[in-house]
Design an enzyme around this catalytic site. Structure first.
Site, PDB file in Angstrom:
ATOM      1  N   ASP A   1      -0.579  -3.943   6.197  1.00 16.89           N
ATOM      2  CA  ASP A   1      -1.100  -3.335   7.463  1.00 16.89           C
ATOM      3  C   ASP A   1      -2.432  -3.564   7.371  1.00 16.89           C
ATOM      4  OD1 ASP A   1       1.343  -2.421   7.561  1.00 16.89           O
ATOM      5  OD2 ASP A   1       0.661  -0.284   7.998  1.00 16.89           O
TER       6      ASP A   1
ATOM      7  N   ASP B   1       6.073   4.462   4.885  1.00 18.46           N
ATOM      8  CA  ASP B   1       6.829   3.500   5.401  1.00 18.46           C
ATOM      9  C   ASP B   1       6.977   1.962   4.752  1.00 18.46           C
ATOM     10  OD1 ASP B   1       4.288   3.219   6.519  1.00 18.46           O
ATOM     11  OD2 ASP B   1       4.670   1.967   8.083  1.00 18.46           O
ATOM     12  N   HIS B   2       6.004   1.777   3.504  1.00 21.22           N
ATOM     13  CA  HIS B   2       6.105   0.371   2.793  1.00 21.22           C
ATOM     14  C   HIS B   2       6.571   0.724   1.270  1.00 21.22           C
ATOM     15  CE1 HIS B   2       3.923  -1.597   5.826  1.00 21.22           C
ATOM     16  NE2 HIS B   2       3.451  -0.671   6.412  1.00 21.22           N
TER      17      HIS B   2
ATOM     18  N   HIS C   1      -7.580  -1.586   5.871  1.00 18.35           N
ATOM     19  CA  HIS C   1      -6.397  -0.738   6.436  1.00 18.35           C
ATOM     20  C   HIS C   1      -7.138   0.881   6.222  1.00 18.35           C
ATOM     21  CE1 HIS C   1      -3.026   0.981   8.397  1.00 18.35           C
ATOM     22  NE2 HIS C   1      -2.521   1.257   7.208  1.00 18.35           N
TER      23      HIS C   1
ATOM     24  N   HIS D   1       1.448   4.064   1.941  1.00 17.37           N
ATOM     25  CA  HIS D   1       1.803   4.735   3.171  1.00 17.37           C
ATOM     26  C   HIS D   1       3.228   4.506   3.161  1.00 17.37           C
ATOM     27  CE1 HIS D   1      -2.025   4.336   5.939  1.00 17.37           C
ATOM     28  NE2 HIS D   1      -1.797   5.423   5.115  1.00 17.37           N
TER      29      HIS D   1
ATOM     30  N   HIS E   1       6.177  -4.626  12.267  1.00 17.36           N
ATOM     31  CA  HIS E   1       5.524  -3.511  12.342  1.00 17.36           C
ATOM     32  C   HIS E   1       5.211  -2.641  13.407  1.00 17.36           C
ATOM     33  CE1 HIS E   1       2.494  -0.390  10.649  1.00 17.36           C
ATOM     34  NE2 HIS E   1       3.194  -0.397   9.580  1.00 17.36           N
TER      35      HIS E   1
ATOM     36  N   HIS F   1       0.817  -1.268   0.088  1.00 15.85           N
ATOM     37  CA  HIS F   1      -0.041  -0.092  -0.003  1.00 15.85           C
ATOM     38  C   HIS F   1       0.783   1.291  -0.187  1.00 15.85           C
ATOM     39  CE1 HIS F   1       0.712  -0.282   4.258  1.00 15.85           C
ATOM     40  NE2 HIS F   1       0.300   0.822   4.519  1.00 15.85           N
TER      41      HIS F   1
END
Lengths: 307, 307
Positions: free
Chosen positions: B213, B67-68, B143, B65, B271, B63
């Site tokens: 997530d 941090d991914h 999410h 976000h 995570h 996805h």
């Protein structure tokens, strides 16, 4: 003397290697932090060297090669998640705003703090930031894509009044700004104390010039003349002079030549190609042209001028 | 048995902290590397743990976000600068392609290798990659923004012929595929060797499910039922159950419950929120629900199934 120093967060060129990070620096001026470039991993480096995210209010991005800005959206996001509420100033090429906004949009992030974006251009130098103490002017560099350096320059200060005389001659406070501005002072008995007696010269304004990435470029010399500290890229050694020219980069020897011609006081070289593990040859080559040279290295801090 | 293992490159949630990196993993299947998520700094982690950039041909992004995926453009660029010529496959949300292309455009980078982009959607699971050995299916997670997990599943194999019998009964090579396919074998004297004598059961196909997530989500249970290895996010401890629900994340206890209900063989949780320095409470809480649990940790490798 007001603190004015530069900490290197990353010394690598395009491909990170040998534990060197992509380009990022912190200018600490009077305990406020100004970030120059923000390569991938800059937020990790900030933590590693003890700079709190939210003490940074100003970020200056030189150009849109990834090794100079790919850490920016992660840092913006971490500031958001850490509860920042104060404005963040970002200066950089106009397209940078689009790159930031598209990523905020698709992550459905609405920042909790205002973001003030100042676009830079590469037609001529311009002052993009100014406060009561110093200003930041762009330096037009010559790279494969539009690129500016940044000149951090202290503003000239008024003459400094000699404190002991305030007491000795019982000078009342309303006269002090006038004297700092150049006025003489007349004592009650009519005697005139000349300004030159009451005050001393202010310290010479200091300047830091950041020049990355660029081919060796004489047109910047007037602007950076006499800077206390010059950071200049030195991606290659001089045996790869042709490759440096082809990719619009500079060699260590050329960086030393620029520092000499600019009458800089001190030089830091950085933006080292991944092909070099050992950097001593860069330093040696640079010192053949300019003795007071240093290697950029992660975590190292350099003072601007004598402190 | 064919190698099938998972190496953790990053175990952190949104804000990197405590030397934990944002999410990224490498699935090593038969010495080919498949990357899952690519948080900022993933290229540094690849170098640190000895994975060459150009041994990665497939990247799966869950996805958008940061941090991914914020390490992706840097990795794409480093592959380019390191002379890659073979195709790179990237699967992820459709908007990811726009994010990549805008950054390549403004850095004036024309990749030296083809980039094949496969958009994912979140209406229903779909097979987004398949070769002769295994396939990758999306898992629909729940999410704040569209998010998929990934199920790496070995394909069923034919029965395995017992090698010693090939020699003993002088079975000619052209019959071997037939026997693997289920045929009996008739000896020259007319005696029939039943397939069940000549062959043994193939190993059970192994599966790895990556779920990050997501809020605790029962609708994935059928799809991940019986997986050999389950990675599940566990951003918070259960005392922050409400915060987990509000932010569409899972607690360590809930991750353990999911593993139990899914009849997984082994569970990795990861995570982790930056608020936790020590992660032992996560493990202890998770083990109250599912004993065979492990903490994701940078550089650690977990086998999928018994090897």
């Amino acid at each position: 003397m007001t603190k004015f120093e530069v900490t290197i967060l990353g010394s690598s060129s395009a491909t990170p290697a040998h534990h060197r990070y992509p380009t990022a620096q912190i200018v600490n001026y009077n305990q406020k932090y100004y970030m120059i470039d923000c390569g991938e991993g800059a937020q990790f480096q900030l933590s590693r060297y003890g700079f709190g995210y939210n003490k940074i209010d100003y970020i200056f991005i030189s150009h849109l090669h990834g090794d100079h800005y790919l850490g920016l959206v992660g840092l913006i996001s971490s500031m958001h998640l850490n509860g920042r509420s104060t404005e963040l100033f970002i200066a950089g090429p106009p397209e940078l705003l689009e790159i930031i906004e598209i990523q905020l949009k698709y992550s459905q992030t609405v920042l909790r703090y205002p973001l003030k974006f100042v676009p830079t251009q590469t037609n001529h130098p311009e002052i993009i930031f100014k406060n009561s103490e110093f200003e930041v002017e762009t330096i037009i560099l010559d790279h494969r894509i539009p690129c500016t350096g940044f000149l951090f320059r202290e503003l000239p200060r008024g003459r400094r009044i000699i404190k002991e005389y305030i007491k000795q001659f019982n000078i009342s406070p309303e006269y002090i700004p006038l004297i700092k501005g150049g006025a003489d002072y007349t004592l009650p008995d009519g005697e005139v104390l000349p300004n030159a007696v009451l005050t001393i010269e202010p310290p010479k304004p200091r300047a830091y010039a950041y020049c990355s990435d660029t081919i060796m470029n004489m047109s910047i010399l007037d602007q950076i003349n006499g800077v206390d500290l010059l950071y200049h890229e030195a991606t290659f050694l001089h045996d790869l002079q042709q490759r440096a020219a082809d990719t619009f980069h500079t060699t260590a020897r050329q960086a030393g030549e620029i520092a000499t011609m600019a009458k800089a006081q001190k030089l830091i070289i950085g933006h080292f190609s991944a092909r070099y593990r050992d950097l001593l040859p860069h330093l040696e080559e640079c010192q053949t042209q300019f003795v007071n040279s240093f290697l950029a290295k992660e975590g190292f801090t350099f003072e601007v001028g004598d402190q």
